[in-house]
Scaffold this motif. Structure first.
Motif, PDB file in Angstrom:
ATOM      1  N   VAL A 197       0.842  -1.201   0.000  1.00  0.00           N
ATOM      2  CA  VAL A 197       0.000   0.000   0.000  1.00  0.00           C
ATOM      3  C   VAL A 197       0.877   1.250   0.000  1.00  0.00           C
ATOM      4  O   VAL A 197       0.587   2.231  -0.686  1.00  0.00           O
ATOM      5  N   GLY A 198       1.978   1.203   0.741  1.00  0.00           N
ATOM      6  CA  GLY A 198       2.904   2.337   0.766  1.00  0.00           C
ATOM      7  C   GLY A 198       3.511   2.639  -0.577  1.00  0.00           C
ATOM      8  O   GLY A 198       3.809   3.796  -0.900  1.00  0.00           O
ATOM      9  N   ASP A 199       3.671   1.599  -1.405  1.00  0.00           N
ATOM     10  CA  ASP A 199       4.247   1.795  -2.736  1.00  0.00           C
ATOM     11  C   ASP A 199       3.266   2.438  -3.716  1.00  0.00           C
ATOM     12  O   ASP A 199       3.685   3.153  -4.632  1.00  0.00           O
ATOM     13  N   ILE A 200       2.010   2.143  -3.548  1.00  0.00           N
ATOM     14  CA  ILE A 200       1.058   2.646  -4.541  1.00  0.00           C
ATOM     15  C   ILE A 200       0.485   4.011  -4.171  1.00  0.00           C
ATOM     16  O   ILE A 200       0.022   4.743  -5.048  1.00  0.00           O
ATOM     17  N   PHE A 201       0.483   4.371  -2.900  1.00  0.00           N
ATOM     18  CA  PHE A 201       0.052   5.718  -2.528  1.00  0.00           C
ATOM     19  C   PHE A 201       1.267   6.649  -2.569  1.00  0.00           C
ATOM     20  O   PHE A 201       1.671   7.229  -1.559  1.00  0.00           O
ATOM     21  N   THR A 202       1.843   6.754  -3.759  1.00  0.00           N
ATOM     22  CA  THR A 202       3.020   7.589  -3.997  1.00  0.00           C
ATOM     23  C   THR A 202       2.816   8.344  -5.304  1.00  0.00           C
ATOM     24  O   THR A 202       1.792   8.178  -5.990  1.00  0.00           O
ATOM     25  N   ASP A 203       3.820   9.141  -5.676  1.00  0.00           N
ATOM     26  CA  ASP A 203       3.725   9.920  -6.910  1.00  0.00           C
ATOM     27  C   ASP A 203       3.710   9.045  -8.162  1.00  0.00           C
ATOM     28  O   ASP A 203       3.443   9.546  -9.259  1.00  0.00           O
ATOM     29  N   ASP A 204       3.981   7.734  -8.019  1.00  0.00           N
ATOM     30  CA  ASP A 204       3.954   6.841  -9.178  1.00  0.00           C
ATOM     31  C   ASP A 204       2.542   6.572  -9.676  1.00  0.00           C
ATOM     32  O   ASP A 204       2.355   6.079 -10.795  1.00  0.00           O
ATOM     33  N   TYR A 205       1.545   6.860  -8.830  1.00  0.00           N
ATOM     34  CA  TYR A 205       0.150   6.582  -9.184  1.00  0.00           C
ATOM     35  C   TYR A 205      -0.718   7.793  -8.851  1.00  0.00           C
ATOM     36  O   TYR A 205      -0.644   8.342  -7.744  1.00  0.00           O
ATOM     37  N   HIS A 206      -1.515   8.161  -9.796  1.00  0.00           N
ATOM     38  CA  HIS A 206      -2.573   9.144  -9.540  1.00  0.00           C
ATOM     39  C   HIS A 206      -3.880   8.477  -9.950  1.00  0.00           C
ATOM     40  O   HIS A 206      -4.253   8.434 -11.120  1.00  0.00           O
ATOM     41  N   PHE A 207      -4.570   7.886  -8.962  1.00  0.00           N
ATOM     42  CA  PHE A 207      -5.758   7.083  -9.219  1.00  0.00           C
ATOM     43  C   PHE A 207      -6.981   7.968  -9.498  1.00  0.00           C
ATOM     44  O   PHE A 207      -7.256   8.902  -8.753  1.00  0.00           O
ATOM     45  N   THR A 208      -7.707   7.626 -10.545  1.00  0.00           N
ATOM     46  CA  THR A 208      -8.968   8.313 -10.838  1.00  0.00           C
ATOM     47  C   THR A 208     -10.039   7.264 -11.096  1.00  0.00           C
ATOM     48  O   THR A 208      -9.778   6.225 -11.702  1.00  0.00           O
ATOM     49  N   ILE A 209     -11.221   7.549 -10.615  1.00  0.00           N
ATOM     50  CA  ILE A 209     -12.373   6.677 -10.879  1.00  0.00           C
ATOM     51  C   ILE A 209     -13.100   7.265 -12.079  1.00  0.00           C
ATOM     52  O   ILE A 209     -13.660   8.352 -11.996  1.00  0.00           O
ATOM     53  N   PRO A 210     -13.087   6.587 -13.222  1.00  0.00           N
ATOM     54  CA  PRO A 210     -13.711   7.151 -14.425  1.00  0.00           C
ATOM     55  C   PRO A 210     -15.225   7.251 -14.300  1.00  0.00           C
ATOM     56  O   PRO A 210     -15.848   6.584 -13.465  1.00  0.00           O
ATOM     57  N   ARG A 211     -15.806   8.082 -15.140  1.00  0.00           N
ATOM     58  CA  ARG A 211     -17.233   8.384 -15.021  1.00  0.00           C
ATOM     59  C   ARG A 211     -18.127   7.180 -15.271  1.00  0.00           C
ATOM     60  O   ARG A 211     -19.275   7.153 -14.826  1.00  0.00           O
ATOM     61  N   TYR A 212     -17.638   6.146 -15.975  1.00  0.00           N
ATOM     62  CA  TYR A 212     -18.494   4.987 -16.240  1.00  0.00           C
ATOM     63  C   TYR A 212     -18.622   4.063 -15.035  1.00  0.00           C
ATOM     64  O   TYR A 212     -19.459   3.162 -15.015  1.00  0.00           O
TER      65      TYR A 212
ATOM     66  N   LEU B 132      -5.909  -1.522 -13.760  1.00  0.00           N
ATOM     67  CA  LEU B 132      -5.787  -0.116 -14.134  1.00  0.00           C
ATOM     68  C   LEU B 132      -5.589   0.044 -15.637  1.00  0.00           C
ATOM     69  O   LEU B 132      -4.983  -0.806 -16.288  1.00  0.00           O
ATOM     70  N   VAL B 133      -6.094   1.142 -16.154  1.00  0.00           N
ATOM     71  CA  VAL B 133      -5.676   1.615 -17.470  1.00  0.00           C
ATOM     72  C   VAL B 133      -4.600   2.657 -17.203  1.00  0.00           C
ATOM     73  O   VAL B 133      -4.889   3.752 -16.712  1.00  0.00           O
ATOM     74  N   LYS B 134      -3.352   2.309 -17.488  1.00  0.00           N
ATOM     75  CA  LYS B 134      -2.222   3.161 -17.114  1.00  0.00           C
ATOM     76  C   LYS B 134      -1.085   2.977 -18.111  1.00  0.00           C
ATOM     77  O   LYS B 134      -0.616   1.863 -18.338  1.00  0.00           O
ATOM     78  N   ALA B 135      -0.668   4.059 -18.702  1.00  0.00           N
ATOM     79  CA  ALA B 135       0.463   3.999 -19.621  1.00  0.00           C
ATOM     80  C   ALA B 135       1.758   3.845 -18.832  1.00  0.00           C
ATOM     81  O   ALA B 135       1.883   4.347 -17.707  1.00  0.00           O
ATOM     82  N   GLU B 136       2.710   3.149 -19.421  1.00  0.00           N
ATOM     83  CA  GLU B 136       3.987   2.934 -18.752  1.00  0.00           C
ATOM     84  C   GLU B 136       4.680   4.277 -18.492  1.00  0.00           C
ATOM     85  O   GLU B 136       4.688   5.171 -19.336  1.00  0.00           O
ATOM     86  N   LYS B 137       5.231   4.405 -17.290  1.00  0.00           N
ATOM     87  CA  LYS B 137       5.954   5.598 -16.848  1.00  0.00           C
ATOM     88  C   LYS B 137       5.065   6.835 -16.709  1.00  0.00           C
ATOM     89  O   LYS B 137       5.563   7.954 -16.588  1.00  0.00           O
TER      90      LYS B 137
ATOM     91  N   ALA C 149      -3.778   6.846 -13.588  1.00  0.00           N
ATOM     92  CA  ALA C 149      -4.252   5.457 -13.592  1.00  0.00           C
ATOM     93  C   ALA C 149      -5.764   5.429 -13.412  1.00  0.00           C
ATOM     94  O   ALA C 149      -6.276   5.782 -12.345  1.00  0.00           O
ATOM     95  N   GLU C 150      -6.481   5.023 -14.468  1.00  0.00           N
ATOM     96  CA  GLU C 150      -7.934   4.866 -14.371  1.00  0.00           C
ATOM     97  C   GLU C 150      -8.235   3.502 -13.751  1.00  0.00           C
ATOM     98  O   GLU C 150      -7.718   2.477 -14.203  1.00  0.00           O
ATOM     99  N   VAL C 151      -9.068   3.493 -12.746  1.00  0.00           N
ATOM    100  CA  VAL C 151      -9.349   2.266 -11.998  1.00  0.00           C
ATOM    101  C   VAL C 151     -10.506   1.521 -12.662  1.00  0.00           C
ATOM    102  O   VAL C 151     -11.652   1.967 -12.628  1.00  0.00           O
ATOM    103  N   VAL C 152     -10.193   0.380 -13.283  1.00  0.00           N
ATOM    104  CA  VAL C 152     -11.223  -0.478 -13.869  1.00  0.00           C
ATOM    105  C   VAL C 152     -11.813  -1.394 -12.802  1.00  0.00           C
ATOM    106  O   VAL C 152     -13.010  -1.625 -12.741  1.00  0.00           O
TER     107      VAL C 152
ATOM    108  N   VAL D 138      -1.145  -5.240  -8.654  1.00  0.00           N
ATOM    109  CA  VAL D 138      -1.519  -4.177  -9.571  1.00  0.00           C
ATOM    110  C   VAL D 138      -1.338  -4.676 -10.996  1.00  0.00           C
ATOM    111  O   VAL D 138      -0.224  -5.008 -11.411  1.00  0.00           O
ATOM    112  N   VAL D 139      -2.453  -4.772 -11.722  1.00  0.00           N
ATOM    113  CA  VAL D 139      -2.424  -5.177 -13.127  1.00  0.00           C
ATOM    114  C   VAL D 139      -2.729  -3.944 -13.957  1.00  0.00           C
ATOM    115  O   VAL D 139      -3.763  -3.300 -13.760  1.00  0.00           O
ATOM    116  N   SER D 140      -1.846  -3.598 -14.873  1.00  0.00           N
ATOM    117  CA  SER D 140      -2.056  -2.379 -15.651  1.00  0.00           C
ATOM    118  C   SER D 140      -1.788  -2.622 -17.120  1.00  0.00           C
ATOM    119  O   SER D 140      -0.932  -3.431 -17.498  1.00  0.00           O
TER     120      SER D 140
END
Length: 567
Positions: A13-28, A69-74, A78-81, A200-202
């Protein structure tokens, strides 16, 4: 999915709540929906795991599940599916923990909840998790920000449900944490941060992410066909209008509820396709509906909103507007009691017409219920039933006369005769039609105004018993052949509350009548009341009663030879 790169790895959890991920819940995505039971279970599991070993250095890793996630490398975005519920509840837990630990721990938790902007990296101050637009303002103000978090207990009557769930879960977690010593709260923080893992699957491609999600999620999809269609349809709208149309979509979904909203799309598909579905709703909806109404704004304004409003009125018998309102809702109530919903597409198509007044709606419903009842009585199978309603929809779309003799909304002479023949045969033996026919008949005998809101408490009872005692008068009044002929026919059947039904049994006629009608309570059924007025119950009585009741149904559904086809 060929050529699409998929990455999967375990992260704390400490690894993903960092600047490497900006999680968004898409409108769908559906709204946040975890209840206090689910949030409480996650808390209990984490707490138990954190206590399992004497020292955190010896702690076993705890697996919290996977996120897709839908997330491009680097790239951080990150859109949360899949994983919205877990990530949101984790954020709620970290936010309330922040208020009940020492300042150093609280400062570290703040960094897990909010990203601090960096001018060199060109990043801004922002939450690490952003919910749907409808909920993010509330989530940030009352959950993610410390000042608002302190106000949670003062909030009352929170709407919508997604925001109410956030408040309920936050308050529950606060209460649970208040029972722990400071050292145990801080141990829990460290355990979550360092020893709790997510897979984390992206992938950069939405379709690939959704397929992965479908395989991983064995408990059923959080995403429905409406979520995916929402993303596609709103994605076609120019960005400046997307928020407004997302709000329109959400309003219709909230009004109907998620389950009914999903059903609505199946019925809209039928309105356009006019045939039984043979492939997935997603594929058929795209082919039948979206190919004809490709503009996202036009679909929402001209299809979704009017059909949603019509669906609500039709399925809840809540039509309002015009002198025939009561009669319309009564007929909708009857249609709702059928054992299928195949009648809904033509109903919502007609109700969505902006020019239809209450008199036109009533005329249409009279004939729709007549057709539906006839097909029920004749035991028309689902394939032929849907084909018939498809032809009705075709006539409606082409604006042909629905009340012409050859209209598919009308019954042919052969269909009317077949319906009467079925009604004159053994009704009781066909479970799915007997109660509908008898309730409809009872209503007609009471001038059509009676309501049967508690029909699940109603049962069908024989007057002449199915198995009379060998020494009873039933065996002298009826020959074995006459008993066999009449026992399951319309004339011998009445309606009872289930409480009285258990009392009636195989008693003699005069005794049985007193069991039907207790001194303190007159039964609400006209059919049953007629039995009280009859001094005897013989084949001759049943023959006359059968003829009378068939005529009532024949007049109600215009089945008799002299009945006019048109309403």
């Amino acid at each position: 999915m060929a050529g699409t790169k998929i990455q999967a790895a375990e992260h704390t959890v400490g690894d993903i709540f960092t600047d490497d991920y900006h999680f968004t819940i898409p409108r769908y995505q559906r709204p946040y929906a975890w209840t206090t039971d689910q949030a409480g279970e996650m808390f209990d599991d984490l707490l138990a795991a954190s206590r399992a070993k004497d020292s955190l250095t010896e702690a076993d890793p705890y697996f919290l599940g996977s996120i897709v996630l839908v997330k491009a490398e680097k790239q951080a975005l990150a859109e949360v599916v899949d994983g919205q519920q877990r990530l949101t509840t984790l954020t709620v837990l970290l936010s309330v923990l922040r208020d009940c630990v020492s300042p150093p721990f609280a400062a570290s938790l703040e960094k897990r909840i909010f990203q601090k902007g960096d001018p060199i990296k060109q990043t801004a101050d922002q939450p690490r998790l952003r919910l749907r637009n409808q909920d993010q303002g509330f989530f940030e103000k009352y959950i993610q920000e410390r000042e608002g978090n302190a106000l949670l207990a003062s909030l009352v009557d929170v709407r919508p449900d997604s925001q109410a769930r956030l408040v309920e879960n936050a308050l529950q977690l606060k209460a649970r944490l208040s029972e722990l010593e400071m050292v145990e709260r801080e141990r829990l923080v460290s355990f979550i941060d360092q020893h709790t893992y997510l897979v984390v699957v992206s992938t950069a491609d939405f379709e690939s992410a959704y397929r992965i999600f479908s395989v991983l999620n064995e408990r059923g999809l959080d995403l429905t066909h409406t979520d995916i269609l929402k993303a596609e349809i709103i994605g076609r709208i120019v960005e400046v209008d997307q928020d407004a149309y997302t709000t329109k979509w959400a309003r219709e979904e909230d009004d109907l509820g998620r389950s009914d909203f999903g059903d609505l799309f199946s019925h809209i598909r039928m309105v356009y396709a006019k045939t039984k579905a043979r492939e997935s709703i997603l594929k058929e909806f795209r082919a039948s509906v979206l190919q004809r109404v490709s503009d996202g704004k036009k679909f929402i304004d001209d299809v979704l909103v009017p059909y949603s409003d019509a669906f609500e009125a039709v399925t809840r018998a809540s039509y309002a507007g015009g002198p025939d309102e009561e009669a319309i809702n009564r007929l909708l109530g009857w249609l709702k009691q059928l054992d299928n919903t195949d009648w809904i597409p033509p109903a919502i198509s007609y109700f969505s017409r902006p020019t239809a007044d209450s008199a036109e709606l009533l005329r249409f419903l009279v004939d729709l219920e007549r057709l539906a009842a006839s097909m029920l009585v004749r035991r028309v199978d689902i394939t032929r039933r849907i084909e018939r309603y498809g032809r009705v929809l075709d006539w409606m779309e082409k604006e042909r006369d629905l009340y012409a003799d050859e209209s598919p909304l009308q019954l042919s002479a052969d269909e009317r005769a077949a319906t009467v023949e079925r009604l004159n045969a053994e009704i009781y033996t066909v479970t799915r039609i007997r109660q509908y026919v008898l309730l409809r008949l009872d209503s007609a005998l009471s001038d059509g105004g009676k309501s049967y809101e508690h029909s699940p408490l109603i049962s069908v009872e024989h007057v002449l018993p199915q198995s009379p005692a060998a020494d009873s008068t039933w065996t002298t009044e009826f020959t074995p052949q006459e008993r066999l002929y009449w026992v399951h026919r319309l004339a011998n059947l009445v309606l009872l509350s289930r409480r009285k039904n258990s009392q009636a049994g195989n008693l003699e006629f005069e005794v049985k009548k007193t069991k039907y009608f207790e001194k303190t309570s007159w039964p609400p059924f006209v059919l049953t009341g007629q039995v009280l007025d009859s001094p005897e119950w013989t084949p001759a009585v049943l023959e006359g009663r059968q003829e009378t009741l068939l005529k009532v149904l024949g007049d109600l559904w215009r089945l008799n030879p002299d009945s006019s086809t048109a309403s």
